[in-house]
Motif scaffolding. Structure first.
Motif, PDB file in Angstrom:
ATOM      1  N   MET A 137       0.988  -1.052   0.077  1.00 39.28           N
ATOM      2  CA  MET A 137       0.006   0.024   0.211  1.00 39.28           C
ATOM      3  C   MET A 137       0.905   1.155  -0.076  1.00 39.28           C
ATOM      4  SD  MET A 137      -2.791   0.907   2.706  1.00 39.28           S
ATOM      5  CE  MET A 137      -4.245   1.784   2.387  1.00 39.28           C
ATOM      6  N   SER A 138       0.835   2.061  -1.084  1.00 37.41           N
ATOM      7  CA  SER A 138       1.496   3.401  -0.993  1.00 37.41           C
ATOM      8  C   SER A 138       1.015   4.322  -0.309  1.00 37.41           C
ATOM      9  CB  SER A 138       1.596   3.870  -2.334  1.00 37.41           C
ATOM     10  OG  SER A 138       0.464   4.052  -3.101  1.00 37.41           O
ATOM     11  N   LYS A 139       1.797   5.216   0.416  1.00 42.12           N
ATOM     12  CA  LYS A 139       1.313   6.376   1.096  1.00 42.12           C
ATOM     13  C   LYS A 139       0.919   7.519   0.036  1.00 42.12           C
ATOM     14  CE  LYS A 139       3.767   5.706   5.306  1.00 42.12           C
ATOM     15  NZ  LYS A 139       4.561   5.979   6.384  1.00 42.12           N
ATOM     16  N   ARG A 140       0.051   8.258   0.616  1.00 42.97           N
ATOM     17  CA  ARG A 140      -0.560   9.462  -0.272  1.00 42.97           C
ATOM     18  C   ARG A 140       0.536  10.655   0.061  1.00 42.97           C
ATOM     19  NH1 ARG A 140      -6.890  10.208  -0.199  1.00 42.97           N
ATOM     20  NH2 ARG A 140      -6.207   8.978   1.197  1.00 42.97           N
ATOM     21  N   LYS A 141       0.805  11.469  -0.933  1.00 44.53           N
ATOM     22  CA  LYS A 141       1.672  12.632  -0.671  1.00 44.53           C
ATOM     23  C   LYS A 141       0.835  13.580   0.086  1.00 44.53           C
ATOM     24  CE  LYS A 141       4.320  16.094  -2.593  1.00 44.53           C
ATOM     25  NZ  LYS A 141       4.960  16.488  -4.047  1.00 44.53           N
ATOM     26  N   HIS A 142       1.139  14.267   0.964  1.00 38.31           N
ATOM     27  CA  HIS A 142       0.518  15.563   1.719  1.00 38.31           C
ATOM     28  C   HIS A 142       0.509  16.530   0.799  1.00 38.31           C
ATOM     29  CE1 HIS A 142      -0.990  17.957   4.852  1.00 38.31           C
ATOM     30  NE2 HIS A 142      -0.027  18.795   4.692  1.00 38.31           N
ATOM     31  N   SER A 143      -0.475  17.127   0.793  1.00 31.89           N
ATOM     32  CA  SER A 143      -0.406  18.333  -0.046  1.00 31.89           C
ATOM     33  C   SER A 143      -1.209  19.526   0.688  1.00 31.89           C
ATOM     34  CB  SER A 143      -0.982  18.399  -1.387  1.00 31.89           C
ATOM     35  OG  SER A 143      -2.236  17.692  -1.373  1.00 31.89           O
ATOM     36  N   ALA A 144      -0.756  20.842   0.763  1.00 30.73           N
ATOM     37  CA  ALA A 144      -1.418  21.728   1.347  1.00 30.73           C
ATOM     38  C   ALA A 144      -2.066  22.703   0.283  1.00 30.73           C
ATOM     39  CB  ALA A 144      -0.621  22.954   2.222  1.00 30.73           C
ATOM     40  N   TYR A 145      -3.501  23.068   0.413  1.00 29.56           N
ATOM     41  CA  TYR A 145      -4.142  23.976  -0.565  1.00 29.56           C
ATOM     42  C   TYR A 145      -4.372  25.133  -0.223  1.00 29.56           C
ATOM     43  CZ  TYR A 145      -5.519  19.050  -1.715  1.00 29.56           C
ATOM     44  OH  TYR A 145      -5.415  17.668  -1.872  1.00 29.56           O
ATOM     45  N   THR A 146      -4.238  26.168  -1.034  1.00 30.43           N
ATOM     46  CA  THR A 146      -4.387  27.554  -1.052  1.00 30.43           C
ATOM     47  C   THR A 146      -5.683  27.942  -0.405  1.00 30.43           C
ATOM     48  OG1 THR A 146      -5.142  28.184  -3.257  1.00 30.43           O
ATOM     49  CG2 THR A 146      -2.623  28.185  -2.570  1.00 30.43           C
ATOM     50  N   ILE A 147      -5.830  28.918   0.188  1.00 33.87           N
ATOM     51  CA  ILE A 147      -7.190  29.773   0.722  1.00 33.87           C
ATOM     52  C   ILE A 147      -8.175  29.829  -0.729  1.00 33.87           C
ATOM     53  CG2 ILE A 147      -8.264  31.597   1.809  1.00 33.87           C
ATOM     54  CD1 ILE A 147      -5.644  31.925   3.444  1.00 33.87           C
ATOM     55  N   ASP A 148      -7.608  30.135  -1.494  1.00 35.50           N
ATOM     56  CA  ASP A 148      -8.433  30.758  -2.623  1.00 35.50           C
ATOM     57  C   ASP A 148      -8.866  29.300  -3.292  1.00 35.50           C
ATOM     58  OD1 ASP A 148      -9.367  32.553  -4.746  1.00 35.50           O
ATOM     59  OD2 ASP A 148      -7.780  31.969  -6.151  1.00 35.50           O
ATOM     60  N   PHE A 149      -8.380  28.110  -3.385  1.00 39.35           N
ATOM     61  CA  PHE A 149      -8.600  26.837  -3.930  1.00 39.35           C
ATOM     62  C   PHE A 149      -9.778  26.263  -2.881  1.00 39.35           C
ATOM     63  CE2 PHE A 149      -8.019  22.113  -3.674  1.00 39.35           C
ATOM     64  CZ  PHE A 149      -8.443  21.975  -5.166  1.00 39.35           C
ATOM     65  N   LYS A 150      -9.545  26.549  -1.676  1.00 41.88           N
ATOM     66  CA  LYS A 150     -10.628  25.835  -0.747  1.00 41.88           C
ATOM     67  C   LYS A 150     -11.797  26.670  -0.986  1.00 41.88           C
ATOM     68  CE  LYS A 150      -7.252  24.476   2.739  1.00 41.88           C
ATOM     69  NZ  LYS A 150      -6.675  24.918   4.139  1.00 41.88           N
ATOM     70  N   LEU A 151     -11.951  28.017  -1.178  1.00 43.65           N
ATOM     71  CA  LEU A 151     -13.063  28.974  -1.152  1.00 43.65           C
ATOM     72  C   LEU A 151     -13.416  28.535  -2.611  1.00 43.65           C
ATOM     73  CD1 LEU A 151     -11.532  32.307   0.019  1.00 43.65           C
ATOM     74  CD2 LEU A 151     -13.310  31.003   1.216  1.00 43.65           C
ATOM     75  N   GLN A 152     -13.132  28.279  -3.439  1.00 42.73           N
ATOM     76  CA  GLN A 152     -13.748  27.711  -4.733  1.00 42.73           C
ATOM     77  C   GLN A 152     -14.247  26.543  -4.627  1.00 42.73           C
ATOM     78  OE1 GLN A 152     -10.636  26.850  -7.800  1.00 42.73           O
ATOM     79  NE2 GLN A 152     -12.181  26.078  -9.364  1.00 42.73           N
ATOM     80  N   ILE A 153     -13.713  25.665  -3.983  1.00 40.68           N
ATOM     81  CA  ILE A 153     -14.373  24.402  -3.641  1.00 40.68           C
ATOM     82  C   ILE A 153     -15.754  24.767  -2.682  1.00 40.68           C
ATOM     83  CG2 ILE A 153     -14.345  22.322  -2.225  1.00 40.68           C
ATOM     84  CD1 ILE A 153     -11.384  22.088  -2.920  1.00 40.68           C
ATOM     85  N   LEU A 154     -15.578  25.292  -1.562  1.00 37.46           N
ATOM     86  CA  LEU A 154     -16.802  25.804  -0.971  1.00 37.46           C
ATOM     87  C   LEU A 154     -17.931  26.397  -1.851  1.00 37.46           C
ATOM     88  CD1 LEU A 154     -15.322  27.736   2.317  1.00 37.46           C
ATOM     89  CD2 LEU A 154     -16.575  25.382   1.929  1.00 37.46           C
ATOM     90  N   SER A 155     -17.617  27.357  -2.911  1.00 38.28           N
ATOM     91  CA  SER A 155     -18.459  27.874  -3.869  1.00 38.28           C
ATOM     92  C   SER A 155     -19.153  26.812  -4.463  1.00 38.28           C
ATOM     93  CB  SER A 155     -18.052  28.872  -4.559  1.00 38.28           C
ATOM     94  OG  SER A 155     -16.993  28.694  -5.239  1.00 38.28           O
ATOM     95  N   GLU A 156     -18.398  25.702  -5.066  1.00 39.62           N
ATOM     96  CA  GLU A 156     -19.144  24.612  -5.733  1.00 39.62           C
ATOM     97  C   GLU A 156     -19.842  23.679  -4.957  1.00 39.62           C
ATOM     98  OE1 GLU A 156     -16.232  22.476  -8.144  1.00 39.62           O
ATOM     99  OE2 GLU A 156     -15.253  24.203  -8.781  1.00 39.62           O
ATOM    100  N   VAL A 157     -19.725  23.664  -3.690  1.00 37.65           N
ATOM    101  CA  VAL A 157     -20.585  22.800  -2.827  1.00 37.65           C
ATOM    102  C   VAL A 157     -21.768  23.699  -2.528  1.00 37.65           C
ATOM    103  CG1 VAL A 157     -20.714  22.000  -0.298  1.00 37.65           C
ATOM    104  CG2 VAL A 157     -18.755  21.737  -1.730  1.00 37.65           C
ATOM    105  N   GLU A 158     -21.818  24.897  -2.343  1.00 36.87           N
ATOM    106  CA  GLU A 158     -22.883  25.733  -2.091  1.00 36.87           C
ATOM    107  C   GLU A 158     -23.936  25.872  -3.109  1.00 36.87           C
ATOM    108  OE1 GLU A 158     -21.394  29.591  -0.827  1.00 36.87           O
ATOM    109  OE2 GLU A 158     -20.903  28.866   1.115  1.00 36.87           O
ATOM    110  N   GLU A 159     -23.150  25.749  -4.604  1.00 35.39           N
ATOM    111  CA  GLU A 159     -24.128  25.714  -5.839  1.00 35.39           C
ATOM    112  C   GLU A 159     -24.865  24.339  -5.945  1.00 35.39           C
ATOM    113  OE1 GLU A 159     -21.496  26.268  -9.111  1.00 35.39           O
ATOM    114  OE2 GLU A 159     -20.837  28.230  -8.415  1.00 35.39           O
ATOM    115  N   LYS A 160     -24.369  23.336  -5.369  1.00 39.59           N
ATOM    116  CA  LYS A 160     -24.899  22.277  -5.427  1.00 39.59           C
ATOM    117  C   LYS A 160     -25.130  21.597  -6.829  1.00 39.59           C
ATOM    118  CE  LYS A 160     -27.335  22.726  -0.923  1.00 39.59           C
ATOM    119  NZ  LYS A 160     -28.434  22.760  -0.165  1.00 39.59           N
TER     120      LYS A 160
END
Length: 82
Positions: A1-24
């Protein structure tokens, strides 16, 4: 089983995801696949919604910032930059 690489996401990227979730228009699973993020990351982003929006509104952080943590000694931080 391979380990997944940890990655940090930008605030802008996270806010984009939040807007997509709210659009449904897409399900949460589809959003995760679209952005190539693990399914367990989306609930964490949703949980931190207020913190992310506050970070955007405070303008202390650039949109490309990955962490929303301020230093505990702001005077010292200013002296280092000066």
């Amino acid at each position: 089983m391979s380990k997944r690489k940890h990655s940090a996401y930008t605030i802008d990227f996270k806010l984009q995801i939040l807007s997509e979730v709210e659009e449904k228009k897409l399900t949460k699973t589809e959003i995760c696949k679209k952005h190539s993020i693990p399914n367990s990351t989306l609930p964490t982003i949703l949980k931190d919604r207020e913190k992310l929006q506050k970070a955007r509104d405070d303008s202390k952080f650039r949109p490309a910032t990955k962490k929303t943590k301020l230093c505990s000694h702001e005077g010292l931080e200013d002296a280092v930059f000066a």
